[in-house]
Scaffold this motif. Structure first.
Motif, short mmCIF file in Angstrom:
data_model
loop_
_atom_site.label_atom_id
_atom_site.label_comp_id
_atom_site.label_asym_id
_atom_site.label_seq_id
_atom_site.Cartn_x
_atom_site.Cartn_y
_atom_site.Cartn_z
N ILE A 52 0.89 -1.36 0.08
CA ILE A 52 -0.23 -0.06 -0.08
C ILE A 52 0.87 1.15 0.08
O ILE A 52 0.20 2.38 -0.32
CB ILE A 52 -0.98 0.02 1.20
CG1 ILE A 52 -0.25 0.25 2.43
CG2 ILE A 52 -1.76 -1.15 1.23
CD1 ILE A 52 -1.12 0.39 3.62
N ILE A 58 -6.62 3.46 -2.97
CA ILE A 58 -6.76 1.92 -3.34
C ILE A 58 -8.23 1.59 -3.39
O ILE A 58 -9.01 1.97 -2.72
CB ILE A 58 -5.96 1.00 -2.38
CG1 ILE A 58 -4.72 1.27 -2.06
CG2 ILE A 58 -6.42 -0.37 -2.34
CD1 ILE A 58 -4.09 0.39 -0.92
N TYR A 65 -7.11 -6.15 5.08
CA TYR A 65 -6.41 -4.96 5.50
C TYR A 65 -6.31 -4.99 6.91
O TYR A 65 -7.23 -4.57 7.94
CB TYR A 65 -6.91 -3.88 5.06
CG TYR A 65 -6.54 -3.45 3.41
CD1 TYR A 65 -5.59 -3.01 2.84
CD2 TYR A 65 -7.70 -4.14 2.50
CE1 TYR A 65 -5.68 -2.87 1.50
CE2 TYR A 65 -7.67 -4.25 1.20
CZ TYR A 65 -6.36 -3.77 0.54
OH TYR A 65 -6.41 -3.52 -0.83
N LEU A 76 -1.16 7.08 1.90
CA LEU A 76 -2.54 6.72 1.60
C LEU A 76 -3.66 7.32 2.34
O LEU A 76 -3.62 7.46 3.52
CB LEU A 76 -2.76 5.14 2.00
CG LEU A 76 -4.02 4.54 1.62
CD1 LEU A 76 -4.12 4.34 0.04
CD2 LEU A 76 -4.08 2.66 2.26
N LEU A 79 -9.19 4.11 1.24
CA LEU A 79 -9.58 2.76 0.83
C LEU A 79 -10.74 2.50 0.23
O LEU A 79 -11.64 2.45 1.26
CB LEU A 79 -8.98 1.89 2.06
CG LEU A 79 -9.09 0.26 1.73
CD1 LEU A 79 -8.65 -0.12 0.46
CD2 LEU A 79 -8.90 -0.47 3.06
#
Length: 344
Positions: A52, A58, A65, A76, A79
């Motif tokens: 990641i 993502i 996860y 990040l 998600l």
């Protein structure tokens, strides 16, 4: 122009290396000049922290996860789960790591409701057995397998969220009585769509068809147990298109073997892939599908739209819906990360 890097989990690709969930989503990603996409180098479950690390957003299909995964989330921001279930994501760890978790409720609403209808109609009409009668040249045995009525029967739902409401909408022409158990729903919503809210025990006692339409959580794990299955009519059916862990499979097997209910249809299982030599695989009154009955072009289109909208909105620092951990949006550390990573 600053680009926002979007990673797709490797399980979107089939054995030939093509995206199995429709090229339309990839074309949409490519149409956003501020988004740059790629795939994980390999499929790991759970996802590794190193996987990641390169991405700002993502879009993920099935892998887990964990808190360990989220240690790689310095860059990040979002998600986006390609679906509505998030039992494979440590939500608390996402919030701690300043990562927004989003889901795709609009994309799954109709396709999953169609799946429930498919299962219900197939159970009622003895579809699996009658298919086999033809394939095995047992035409005259059809007299031994009459179907069950749907008109005037009672349809019960564990949960009254978007999918359950769509399911009840679809059954309007079936003239079915409607029950639901949902301790969190506004009673006015149920009343407005003609659904009677009842206790879980009453739902199992009165329903002819029961559909599981709730999330898997600590609260709902093995919610459907020996005790509840024992309350069902011997002529009733249960359908699960939500998550396998909500039904205690061992209890379901015992109930089916003991004639406590007429049959079951499962698109989800406690352990997936469902490879064990379970007694469920050998029962004429059980329909099993591989957690994909709702996978249609309609579903793909809707889920791509929701998930891409999520990453694109965050990339532009715009308001977005379908965030699971809404509290993360108020954290100064999250806001600072968004300012650092996002297009202006």
């Amino acid at each position: 122009m600053r680009t926002f890097k979007v990673g797709l989990s490797r399980d979107f690709l089939n054995a030939e290396g093509r995206n199995a969930f429709g090229e339309e989503g990839i074309e949409t990603l490519q149409s956003h000049a501020h988004l740059e996409y790629g795939y994980f180098d390999e499929h790991r479950d759970p996802v590794g922290a190193d996987q990641i690390a390169p991405w700002n957003g993502i879009i993920s299909l099935t892998p887990k996860y964990t808190a360990e995964t989220l240690k790689g989330a310095d860059d990040l921001l979002v998600l986006a789960r390609f679906g509505v279930g998030y039992d494979n994501v440590d939500v608390e760890a996402c919030t701690e790591a300043d990562v927004a978790l989003t889901i795709t409720p609009n994309g799954v609403r109709k396709p999953v409701a169609y799946s429930i209808m498919t299962h219900m109609l197939a159970l009622a009409h003895q579809y699996p057995v009658k298919t086999r009668l033809v394939k095995e040249n047992r035409w005259n045995d059809r007299i031994n397998y009459p179907g069950k009525r749907i008109t005037g029967q009672t349809l019960g739902s564990i949960g009254l969220g978007n999918i359950a409401r769509e399911m009840f909408h679809m059954t309007a022409g079936f003239e079915m009585r409607r029950l639901a158990y949902d301790p969190y729903i506004d009673p006015k919503i149920a009343k407005d769509i003609g659904v009677e809210l009842v206790s879980l025990e009453e739902l199992f006692e009165r329903s002819d068809y029961i559909a599981v339409n709730c999330f898997l959580s600590k609260e709902t794990y093995h919610l459907v147990s020996d005790a509840l299955l024992g309350l069902m009519k011997p002529t009733a059916y249960i359908i699960n298109t939500a998550r396998g862990g909500i039904i205690d499979e061992a209890a379901l097997i015992r109930a089916l073997e003991g004639g406590k209910l007429a049959g079951a249809a499962l698109d989800v299982f406690e352990e997936e892939p469902f490879v064990a030599d379970s007694p469920l695989k050998h029962m004429d009154n059980v329909i099993l599908t591989p957690h994909s009955l709702c996978w249609t072009d309609e579903l793909y289109q809707g889920m791509w739209a929701d998930s891409i909208a999520s990453v694109s909105s965050f990339a532009k620092r715009l308001p977005t819906s379908n965030v699971v951990n809404k509290e993360v949006l108020q954290k100064n550390s999250f806001l600072n990360k968004m300012k650092r990573l996002c297009y202006e």
